[in-house]
Write a protein that holds these residues in place. Structure first.
Motif, PDB file in Angstrom:
ATOM      1  N   GLY A 161      -9.676  13.418  -0.676  1.00  0.00           N
ATOM      2  CA  GLY A 161      -8.415  12.874  -0.217  1.00  0.00           C
ATOM      3  C   GLY A 161      -8.625  11.459   0.281  1.00  0.00           C
ATOM      4  N   THR A 162      -7.555  10.865   0.761  1.00  0.00           N
ATOM      5  CA  THR A 162      -7.602   9.495   1.251  1.00  0.00           C
ATOM      6  C   THR A 162      -7.206   9.470   2.712  1.00  0.00           C
ATOM      7  N   ALA A 163      -8.073   8.943   3.541  1.00  0.00           N
ATOM      8  CA  ALA A 163      -7.773   8.766   4.959  1.00  0.00           C
ATOM      9  C   ALA A 163      -7.252   7.341   5.139  1.00  0.00           C
ATOM     10  N   LEU A 164      -6.091   7.212   5.785  1.00  0.00           N
ATOM     11  CA  LEU A 164      -5.484   5.895   5.932  1.00  0.00           C
ATOM     12  C   LEU A 164      -6.352   4.924   6.715  1.00  0.00           C
ATOM     13  N   ASP A 165      -7.130   5.407   7.676  1.00  0.00           N
ATOM     14  CA  ASP A 165      -7.994   4.484   8.411  1.00  0.00           C
ATOM     15  C   ASP A 165      -9.065   3.890   7.504  1.00  0.00           C
ATOM     16  N   ILE A 166      -9.596   4.682   6.581  1.00  0.00           N
ATOM     17  CA  ILE A 166     -10.592   4.189   5.625  1.00  0.00           C
ATOM     18  C   ILE A 166      -9.919   3.273   4.595  1.00  0.00           C
ATOM     19  N   LEU A 167      -8.733   3.669   4.137  1.00  0.00           N
ATOM     20  CA  LEU A 167      -7.988   2.850   3.186  1.00  0.00           C
ATOM     21  C   LEU A 167      -7.683   1.478   3.783  1.00  0.00           C
ATOM     22  N   ALA A 168      -7.261   1.446   5.041  1.00  0.00           N
ATOM     23  CA  ALA A 168      -6.963   0.177   5.711  1.00  0.00           C
ATOM     24  C   ALA A 168      -8.221  -0.694   5.807  1.00  0.00           C
ATOM     25  N   LYS A 169      -9.352  -0.076   6.138  1.00  0.00           N
ATOM     26  CA  LYS A 169     -10.610  -0.831   6.222  1.00  0.00           C
ATOM     27  C   LYS A 169     -10.995  -1.398   4.860  1.00  0.00           C
ATOM     28  N   ASP A 170     -10.899  -0.581   3.812  1.00  0.00           N
ATOM     29  CA  ASP A 170     -11.224  -1.044   2.462  1.00  0.00           C
ATOM     30  C   ASP A 170     -10.278  -2.158   2.019  1.00  0.00           C
ATOM     31  N   PHE A 171      -8.990  -2.029   2.353  1.00  0.00           N
ATOM     32  CA  PHE A 171      -8.002  -3.041   1.986  1.00  0.00           C
ATOM     33  C   PHE A 171      -8.310  -4.367   2.687  1.00  0.00           C
ATOM     34  N   ARG A 172      -8.592  -4.304   3.992  1.00  0.00           N
ATOM     35  CA  ARG A 172      -8.930  -5.528   4.739  1.00  0.00           C
ATOM     36  C   ARG A 172     -10.203  -6.182   4.189  1.00  0.00           C
TER      37      ARG A 172
END
Length: 102
Positions: free
Chosen positions: A21-32
């Protein structure tokens, strides 16, 4: 390319780790990280998700919206995905799918 797959959760927990799955905290870090890396000229979010939590996606959408002027941000839907109308709420100007391009 940043994958957004499986059930979307607010943060990484045991079930997200084990089942995927996708954790939004990890997604936000990867996006930044992608946004700050000058070697990356565009960001592609690759969606394969049925959706997930109701708390947190608005903040992620705001982050994407605020970054639009920095680099091209493209959303690709090739498989499973939450309804396209919800993806449009992520403020991405270009949506590509296996069937069509908006």
């Amino acid at each position: 390319v940043i994958p957004v797959s499986g059930v979307i959760t607010g943060s990484m927990d045991f079930l997200t780790y084990v089942l995927g799955g996708t954790a939004l905290d990890i997604l936000a870090k990867d996006f930044r990280t992608a946004l700050e890396n000058s070697d990356i000229r565009a960001i592609i979010l690759d969606f394969d998700s049925p959706g997930g939590i109701a708390v947190g996606p608005a903040e992620m959408a705001d982050m994407i919206f605020n970054a639009r002027g920095s680099k091209p941000i493209i959303s690709y839907v090739g498989r499973n995905c939450l309804p396209r109308q919800q993806i449009r709420l992520l403020h991405i100007r270009r949506l590509c799918s296996a069937a069509l391009v908006w």
